[in-house]
Design a protein around this motif. Structure first.
Motif, PDB file in Angstrom:
ATOM      1  N   CYS A 195       0.834  -1.209   0.000  1.00 11.46           N
ATOM      2  CA  CYS A 195       0.000   0.000   0.000  1.00 11.46           C
ATOM      3  C   CYS A 195       0.866   1.255   0.000  1.00 11.46           C
ATOM      4  N   PHE A 196       1.902   1.251   0.824  1.00 11.39           N
ATOM      5  CA  PHE A 196       2.771   2.424   0.900  1.00 11.39           C
ATOM      6  C   PHE A 196       3.534   2.635  -0.406  1.00 11.39           C
ATOM      7  N   MET A 197       4.046   1.559  -1.000  1.00 10.25           N
ATOM      8  CA  MET A 197       4.766   1.690  -2.264  1.00 10.25           C
ATOM      9  C   MET A 197       3.841   2.187  -3.374  1.00 10.25           C
ATOM     10  N   THR A 198       2.609   1.695  -3.395  1.00 12.98           N
ATOM     11  CA  THR A 198       1.637   2.171  -4.384  1.00 12.98           C
ATOM     12  C   THR A 198       1.349   3.651  -4.186  1.00 12.98           C
ATOM     13  N   TYR A 199       1.229   4.061  -2.918  1.00 12.58           N
ATOM     14  CA  TYR A 199       0.991   5.467  -2.603  1.00 12.58           C
ATOM     15  C   TYR A 199       2.137   6.343  -3.108  1.00 12.58           C
ATOM     16  N   LEU A 200       3.373   5.888  -2.929  1.00  9.51           N
ATOM     17  CA  LEU A 200       4.520   6.645  -3.407  1.00  9.51           C
ATOM     18  C   LEU A 200       4.507   6.775  -4.929  1.00  9.51           C
ATOM     19  N   VAL A 201       4.229   5.679  -5.609  1.00  6.97           N
ATOM     20  CA  VAL A 201       4.230   5.685  -7.075  1.00  6.97           C
ATOM     21  C   VAL A 201       3.148   6.624  -7.610  1.00  6.97           C
ATOM     22  N   VAL A 202       1.953   6.551  -7.034  1.00  9.33           N
ATOM     23  CA  VAL A 202       0.855   7.411  -7.490  1.00  9.33           C
ATOM     24  C   VAL A 202       1.182   8.880  -7.216  1.00  9.33           C
ATOM     25  N   ASN A 203       1.714   9.173  -6.040  1.00  6.57           N
ATOM     26  CA  ASN A 203       2.097  10.557  -5.731  1.00  6.57           C
ATOM     27  C   ASN A 203       3.167  11.072  -6.676  1.00  6.57           C
ATOM     28  N   PHE A 204       4.132  10.222  -6.964  1.00  2.40           N
ATOM     29  CA  PHE A 204       5.196  10.608  -7.901  1.00  2.40           C
ATOM     30  C   PHE A 204       4.596  10.969  -9.261  1.00  2.40           C
ATOM     31  N   ALA A 205       3.683  10.129  -9.735  1.00  2.00           N
ATOM     32  CA  ALA A 205       3.047  10.389 -11.030  1.00  2.00           C
ATOM     33  C   ALA A 205       2.231  11.677 -10.993  1.00  2.00           C
ATOM     34  N   VAL A 206       1.500  11.894  -9.905  1.00  3.48           N
ATOM     35  CA  VAL A 206       0.666  13.096  -9.784  1.00  3.48           C
ATOM     36  C   VAL A 206       1.518  14.354  -9.800  1.00  3.48           C
ATOM     37  N   VAL A 207       2.620  14.344  -9.045  1.00  2.00           N
ATOM     38  CA  VAL A 207       3.465  15.539  -8.933  1.00  2.00           C
ATOM     39  C   VAL A 207       4.155  15.862 -10.247  1.00  2.00           C
ATOM     40  N   PHE A 208       4.691  14.861 -10.909  1.00  2.00           N
ATOM     41  CA  PHE A 208       5.499  15.125 -12.100  1.00  2.00           C
ATOM     42  C   PHE A 208       4.681  15.176 -13.388  1.00  2.00           C
ATOM     43  N   LEU A 209       3.454  14.698 -13.348  1.00  2.00           N
ATOM     44  CA  LEU A 209       2.618  14.772 -14.542  1.00  2.00           C
ATOM     45  C   LEU A 209       1.628  15.926 -14.488  1.00  2.00           C
ATOM     46  N   THR A 210       1.150  16.258 -13.295  1.00  2.00           N
ATOM     47  CA  THR A 210       0.166  17.333 -13.171  1.00  2.00           C
ATOM     48  C   THR A 210       0.712  18.530 -12.409  1.00  2.00           C
TER      49      THR A 210
END
Length: 253
Positions: free
Chosen positions: A65-80
């Protein structure tokens, strides 16, 4: 079926569905400890193949869950680069993390270190991504990014020091699975306080170390790596199976 019966059936179905929906929301927002372990098919399949217990199942689920949260946050920050999207991701994550730990934390051998660790590291991650997205909107100089990354690194190190000082210990518990000549094969659970990974370890044999007995094991800490079991410190004279036992619990100093 006449129109009155048809409308009554629709109303009853809608009322039942609404009641179940409200019960689900209430149970999610105000969880209570469960007497049954979670039914997590993906992580359960992994742990069954490796002969692990519910403790490992829950620990692995929290890691994923934590690793998924990191990946999604990374995508959100650098894509949006939009801070509001971070809130849209983080609020459900923190609610689920709280729900899962309260609901199934009693299946962990020692629940508090896991709760403090995942709450703490998740909060630091959220603040790190949020701060970066706000910094990005301000279009600062490059050295501002370097300073920010340095501040986050310091925050992580301080949290690591706090966690080790509060919960860290140089021993863990395991169960003797096999005795062979001068060695014993010990199963050790995932133990965040001792920073050790779950698995089977060969250790020097000691007196009274027989299959099924719980043992206290000295561990050697290694910088930025998991600890390594060294030797058996104590043998408990109660036979317990490694797949169903809960190791002796001691208060964390």
């Amino acid at each position: 079926m006449d129109i009155e019966s048809f409308l009554y059936t629709i109303g009853s179905t809608a009322e039942s569905a609404f009641g179940k929906c409200m019960d689900t929301i209430r149970g999610f927002l105000f969880p209570v400890p469960s007497s049954k372990p979670p039914d997590l098919k993906i992580t359960r399949g992994v742990t069954e193949k490796r002969n692990f217990t519910f403790h490992e199942l829950i620990s692995l689920h929290l890691q994923l869950c934590f690793m998924t949260y990191l990946v999604v946050n990374f995508a959100v920050v650098f894509l949006t680069g939009t801070p509001l999207y971070l809130l849209a991701v983080s609020i459900p994550y923190f609610l689920y993390l709280r729900y899962f730990i309260i609901r199934y934390g009693n299946f962990l051998i020692e629940e508090k270190p896991y709760r403090v660790f995942y709450y703490g590291i998740s909060l630091i991650s959220f603040l790190a991504f949020l701060g970066y997205s706000l910094l990005k909107l301000a279009s600062p100089e490059i050295y501002h990014y370097y300073a920010y990354v340095g501040a986050i690194a310091v925050a992580v190190l301080l949290f690591r020091h706090y966690f080790k000082a509060t919960f860290g210990r140089d021993y863990t518990y395991g169960t003797v699975e096999e005795v062979k000549n001068d060695l014993v094969r010990v199963f050790i659970h995932d133990d965040m306080a001792a920073n050790i990974k779950p698995g089977f370890y060969w250790l020097p044999a000691v007196e009274e170390a027989e299959p099924g007995r719980v043992v206290k094991v000295l561990v050697e800490d290694r910088t930025f790596r998991s600890a390594r079991p060294v030797r058996i410190l104590e043998v408990y004279l109660t036979d317990q199976s490694s797949q169903s036992s809960t190791e002796p619990k001691e208060e964390t100093e």
